[in-house]
Scaffold this motif. Sequence first.
Motif, PDB file in Angstrom:
ATOM      1  N   ASP A  91       0.829  -1.198   0.000  1.00 26.23           N
ATOM      2  CA  ASP A  91       0.000   0.000   0.000  1.00 26.23           C
ATOM      3  C   ASP A  91       0.867   1.252   0.000  1.00 26.23           C
ATOM      4  OD1 ASP A  91      -2.230  -1.549  -0.057  1.00 26.23           O
ATOM      5  OD2 ASP A  91      -2.817  -1.194   2.030  1.00 26.23           O
ATOM      6  N   ASP A  93       0.176   4.048   1.487  1.00 26.33           N
ATOM      7  CA  ASP A  93      -0.011   4.938   2.638  1.00 26.33           C
ATOM      8  C   ASP A  93       1.024   4.707   3.735  1.00 26.33           C
ATOM      9  OD1 ASP A  93      -0.927   2.490   3.510  1.00 26.33           O
ATOM     10  OD2 ASP A  93      -2.782   3.246   4.395  1.00 26.33           O
ATOM     11  N   GLN A  95       1.518   1.916   5.381  1.00 23.11           N
ATOM     12  CA  GLN A  95       1.062   1.023   6.437  1.00 23.11           C
ATOM     13  C   GLN A  95       1.839  -0.301   6.451  1.00 23.11           C
ATOM     14  OE1 GLN A  95      -3.120  -0.045   6.178  1.00 23.11           O
ATOM     15  NE2 GLN A  95      -3.444   0.995   8.122  1.00 23.11           N
TER      16      GLN A  95
HETATM   17 MG   LIG Z   1      -4.073   1.650   4.796  1.00 21.55          MG
END
Ligand SMILES: [Mg+2]
Length: 191
Positions: A91, A93, A95
Motif C-alpha cells: 500500500d 499509505d 502502512q
Molecule cells: Mg491503509
Amino acid sequence: MPPALEQTLVVMPAFNEAASVGGVVEEVFAKLPHASVLVVDDGSTDGTRAAALAAGAMVATLPFNLGVGGAMRVGFRYALENGFQAVVQIDADGQHDPGGALAVLEGLEHADLVLGARFAGEGQYKMRGPRRWASVLLAAVLSRTSRTSLTDTTSGFRASGPRAIRLFARHYPAEYLGEPSSPSPLLRALA
Ligand SMILES: [Mg+2]
Ligand SMILES: Nc1nc2c(ncn2[C@@H]2O[C@H](COP(=O)(O)OP(=O)(O)OP(=O)(O)O)[C@@H](O)[C@H]2O)c(=O)[nH]1
C-alpha cells in the motif's frame, strides 16, 4: 528458491497519496533493490503521480477511479505481459513495512499466494466494530474453505506467484474497495 527480485514487480495502488507515496517507493527500492515498482494512480486529484515518478517508480495513471481491485488488475496484466514471476502488493499509505516483502516473497516457494497478516502477533494494527467482525467471519469461512489457518484475509500485503498472476490478470474482484453500484454489506463494512 524464491523468485529473483529482478523478476519481481511491486504494485502499489494509490489514491491521493502524494504525501506518502514517494517515501514508500524509496523504501521499497532500499529494501528490494532490483525490483520494479509500478504505482497505479487511480484518478488521484493531488500530486500522487509526480511524487511517485520523482521517487523513480513507473506510474500507470487511470483516467478515472476504478478502486483497488481494478487498479491491481492493471498491475497483474502489466506483470503478465512483461514476464514478471512475482507480484507484491504494497500500500502507498506507508502502512506496510516494505522490509516484510522479502518474507512474503519467500513464501512463494511453497504457495501460489502469500498473505502478510496484520494480526499474526507482530505490529500494533487493530480493527474495531463491524470491520473487525466482518474480518473475523471472513477469516473463519476462508480458513475452512482453503484448509489453512488464516487470520487476515483482507490484508493488502500479499505476494502472488506465476499461477496467481495469470489468474488475477483475467479475474480480480474489481469491486473490492471500489465504488460498486450496490456494494454488499460485507464489503461495505470492510471498506
Ligand atoms: Mg491503509
Ligand atoms: N488504486 C486505488 N488505490 C486506492 C483506492 N482507495 C485506496 N487505495 C489505496 O489502497 C491502499 C489501501 O487503502 P487504505 O485506504 O489504506 O485501506 P486500508 O489499509 O484497508 O485502510 P486503513 O486501515 O484506513 O489504512 C492505499 O495505498 C491507498 O492509496 C482506490 O480507489 N484506487
